[in-house]
Scaffold this motif. Structure first.
Motif, PDB file in Angstrom:
ATOM      1  N   ARG A   5       0.831  -1.195   0.000  1.00  0.00           N
ATOM      2  CA  ARG A   5       0.000   0.000   0.000  1.00  0.00           C
ATOM      3  C   ARG A   5       0.866   1.246   0.000  1.00  0.00           C
ATOM      4  O   ARG A   5       0.565   2.238   0.646  1.00  0.00           O
ATOM      5  CB  ARG A   5      -0.914   0.006   1.235  1.00  0.00           C
ATOM      6  N   ALA A   7       1.438   3.688  -1.950  1.00  0.00           N
ATOM      7  CA  ALA A   7       0.867   4.974  -2.354  1.00  0.00           C
ATOM      8  C   ALA A   7       0.016   5.581  -1.249  1.00  0.00           C
ATOM      9  O   ALA A   7      -0.156   6.801  -1.180  1.00  0.00           O
ATOM     10  CB  ALA A   7       0.039   4.800  -3.626  1.00  0.00           C
ATOM     11  N   SER A   8      -0.544   4.745  -0.357  1.00  0.00           N
ATOM     12  CA  SER A   8      -1.458   5.252   0.667  1.00  0.00           C
ATOM     13  C   SER A   8      -0.798   5.455   2.018  1.00  0.00           C
ATOM     14  O   SER A   8      -1.450   5.919   2.960  1.00  0.00           O
ATOM     15  CB  SER A   8      -2.642   4.288   0.823  1.00  0.00           C
ATOM     16  N   PRO A  10       0.925   7.402   4.708  1.00  0.00           N
ATOM     17  CA  PRO A  10       1.196   8.828   4.934  1.00  0.00           C
ATOM     18  C   PRO A  10       2.690   9.106   5.016  1.00  0.00           C
ATOM     19  O   PRO A  10       3.430   8.386   5.685  1.00  0.00           O
ATOM     20  CB  PRO A  10       0.497   9.107   6.268  1.00  0.00           C
ATOM     21  N   GLU A  48       0.064  14.393   6.774  1.00  0.00           N
ATOM     22  CA  GLU A  48      -0.830  13.437   6.128  1.00  0.00           C
ATOM     23  C   GLU A  48      -1.441  12.429   7.092  1.00  0.00           C
ATOM     24  O   GLU A  48      -2.292  11.634   6.706  1.00  0.00           O
ATOM     25  CB  GLU A  48      -0.077  12.692   5.027  1.00  0.00           C
ATOM     26  N   HIS A  90     -10.320  13.547   6.972  1.00  0.00           N
ATOM     27  CA  HIS A  90     -10.408  12.788   5.722  1.00  0.00           C
ATOM     28  C   HIS A  90     -10.675  13.693   4.528  1.00  0.00           C
ATOM     29  O   HIS A  90     -10.154  13.450   3.424  1.00  0.00           O
ATOM     30  CB  HIS A  90     -11.487  11.715   5.841  1.00  0.00           C
ATOM     31  N   GLY A  93      -7.439  14.795   3.312  1.00  0.00           N
ATOM     32  CA  GLY A  93      -6.457  13.754   3.011  1.00  0.00           C
ATOM     33  C   GLY A  93      -5.568  13.395   4.176  1.00  0.00           C
ATOM     34  O   GLY A  93      -4.438  12.932   3.985  1.00  0.00           O
ATOM     35  N   ALA A  95      -5.071  11.114   7.624  1.00  0.00           N
ATOM     36  CA  ALA A  95      -5.501   9.932   8.369  1.00  0.00           C
ATOM     37  C   ALA A  95      -5.463  10.225   9.866  1.00  0.00           C
ATOM     38  O   ALA A  95      -4.720  11.111  10.321  1.00  0.00           O
ATOM     39  CB  ALA A  95      -4.606   8.743   8.045  1.00  0.00           C
ATOM     40  N   ASP A 201      -8.282   5.238  11.102  1.00  0.00           N
ATOM     41  CA  ASP A 201      -7.429   4.703  10.040  1.00  0.00           C
ATOM     42  C   ASP A 201      -6.343   3.767  10.552  1.00  0.00           C
ATOM     43  O   ASP A 201      -5.644   3.150   9.750  1.00  0.00           O
ATOM     44  CB  ASP A 201      -6.787   5.867   9.281  1.00  0.00           C
ATOM     45  N   SER A 237      -7.082  -1.979   5.249  1.00  0.00           N
ATOM     46  CA  SER A 237      -6.244  -0.804   4.981  1.00  0.00           C
ATOM     47  C   SER A 237      -5.705  -0.151   6.244  1.00  0.00           C
ATOM     48  O   SER A 237      -4.902   0.782   6.173  1.00  0.00           O
ATOM     49  CB  SER A 237      -7.047   0.245   4.202  1.00  0.00           C
TER      50      SER A 237
END
Length: 509
Positions: A5, A7-8, A10, A48, A90, A93, A95, A201, A237
């Motif tokens: 993951r 890209a996701s 932070p 982030e 959220h 962007g 978490a 998250d 996630s």
């Protein structure tokens, strides 16, 4: 094992000690609505993810002794406030990671209130109980102090009871006993509630190495297998970062079941290096730790920080020296990993132990009556006489705040700096331990970073294979503008270099 993951994940995280951050209702105590009011500030800074220190009901100021895992500390707000915070984050962007305390509860938690009533109570098994003879037989009446607990005598009396209960951190915080299947199911419910019903998250996991006591410590890793299974089923996630306050060799196995752990060895090495002005071969040591972490999880995330809410603030560690405070940020934000900023580091907050004084109020404006300013404690170190508030630093291009902000945005925009998985790092040997230099290779644009740790100007000779790195992307040395023309660096300064664009174009042909 964990899914890819990258890209996701932070890239920059921010720890908020909620009580001290921002007050919204004039009671002098930071709260969730105060955090909501600063979401635009945090988004603009480049954050982030936010790690919130505990927000559950608790009798203490720090809230690490939970009395109810399902509700919000009334001083901080309501569940509706928390849900608004989550939604607002959220939208930007950002978490939200909840600080989850699975090692212990408060003695005021209903579980322990029941457990202490009698040996036959079904909640007795939720905690550790032994007679004096059992404790002596195992030789566990005393313990060696550790960085995360100064308690020597961890067994505590329960009135009119021949058994004592175990509390590693404090007699008001009895340790939970996960040999109890009933307790495990209760904690599974807590995990599912926050991930599914509320929608957080992920979790920052307190005291991860102490889930089982020292005489049963081999079970701690298996507990995190159970924990990660519940998390993965509830929300694939979700992100987990563990507090494993130990040396790298002990930390590594926790990567089997956690996405990230905090790199305390790096934190303390950076502090020593900033004080002494000398490198400790930190890049070689980091590479060795990466090799070890990778054996347990190829997708490990190295959570890096300067200090946190349990450590003396980096500003005070370096004696309030603004150039060294900036240098600390320059190193942290150019190393591979997932950096965690402790609230107020970006304005140079100060603080020395005891703990309340490393958790002092954030300074938003120069107004001592600022309604946002928390005043649950009278600060000893971060005051309007010692630290410039955010509103003043915001307009000063040379401030600590703008230094952090510029570095964070550069980190997020440069692929070589923002890579987290499979850390891209190589040493650059410049022949003097006053200089710390490293290479961040990347297919899009590789970078060379050089820091002068010392009090004197240093000349350096770039290695032949890095001779094309002459474009200056960032520098705290005013001598260096857009192109490297002089091979020297002023004290406590940093420079980030890239190959010129025409050289990069030639490489690709």
């Amino acid at each position: 094992m964990f899914a890819d993951r990258s890209a996701s994940i932070p890239k920059v995280c921010y720890e908020i000690f909620v009580r001290s951050f921002c007050d919204s209702n004039g009671d002098g105590i930071g709260d969730l609505n105060g955090v909501i009011s600063k979401l635009d500030y945090l988004a603009d800074l480049g954050v982030e993810a936010i790690w919130l220190t505990p927000i559950h009901p608790s009798p203490s100021y720090h809230k690490y002794d939970v009395t109810d895992y399902y509700t919000i500390e009334p001083e901080y707000g309501t569940m509706n406030d928390f849900k608004r915070l989550l939604a607002g984050a959220h939208e930007r962007g950002i978490a939200i990671y909840l600080d989850l305390i699975v090692n212990h509860t408060s003695t005021l938690h209903p579980w322990f209130k029941e457990a202490r009533k009698s040996k036959d109570n079904p909640y007795r098994q939720y905690y550790w109980w032994m007679t004096e003879d059992q404790i002596d037989h195992l030789g566990i009446s005393e313990r060696q102090t550790s960085d995360d607990s100064q308690v020597v005598y961890p067994w505590h009396e329960n009135p009119n009871d021949d058994e004592k209960y175990y509390g590693l951190f404090f007699k008001g915080m009895p340790d939970l006993n996960y040999h109890s299947d009933a307790l495990r199911e209760e904690m599974a419910k807590v995990i599912r509630f926050w991930l599914n019903d509320v929608g957080v998250d992920g979790f920052r996991l307190d005291a991860a190495r102490h889930v089982y006591p020292i005489w049963d410590n081999g079970e701690s890793i298996s507990f995190w297998e159970f924990f990660s299974k519940i998390v993965g089923e509830a929300k694939p996630s979700a992100f987990t970062v563990g507090e494993v306050w130990a040396e790298t060799e002990e930390v590594a196995p926790y990567f089997r079941h956690l996405n990230a752990t905090f790199h305390f060895d790096l934190s303390f090495a950076l502090q020593r290096m900033l004080i002494a002005g000398r490198d400790e071969q930190i890049i070689d040591r980091l590479l060795a730790s990466f090799n070890l972490f990778q054996k347990y999880n190829p997708l490990f995330v190295n959570a890096i920080m300067l200090t946190n809410h349990d450590q003396e603030r980096i500003g005070s560690v370096v004696g309030g020296n603004i150039e060294k405070i900036k240098l600390a940020a320059s190193i942290l934000l150019t190393l591979p990993g997932q950096p965690y900023l402790y609230y107020g580091e970006e304005i140079g907050m100060l603080g020395l132990k005891p703990d309340p004084y490393i958790r002092e109020p954030f300074l938003w404006t120069p107004d001592p009556e600022d309604p946002q300013l928390t005043h649950w404690i009278s600060p000893e170190f971060t005051t309007l006489k010692t630290v410039a508030p955010l509103s003043e630093q915001n307009g000063d291009l040379n401030s600590i705040f703008n230094h952090y902000k510029n570095l964070i945005h550069l980190r997020r925009s440069e692929p070589a700096l923002s890579q987290i998985l499979a850390p891209n790092l190589q040493p650059v040997r410049l022949g003097d331990d006053q200089l710390l230099a490293y290479f961040r290779p990347h297919a899009e644009r590789s970078l060379v970073i050089i820091h002068n740790l010392g009090d004197t100007e240093m000349e350096f000779q770039m290695p032949a294979d890095k001779s094309l790195f002459t474009e200056v992307l960032f520098s705290t040395d005013p001598e260096h503008k857009s192109v490297l023309t002089k091979s020297r660096l002023s004290p406590h300064s940093s420079i980030i270099l890239a190959p010129p664009r025409n050289a990069r174009a030639a490489e690709k042909q």
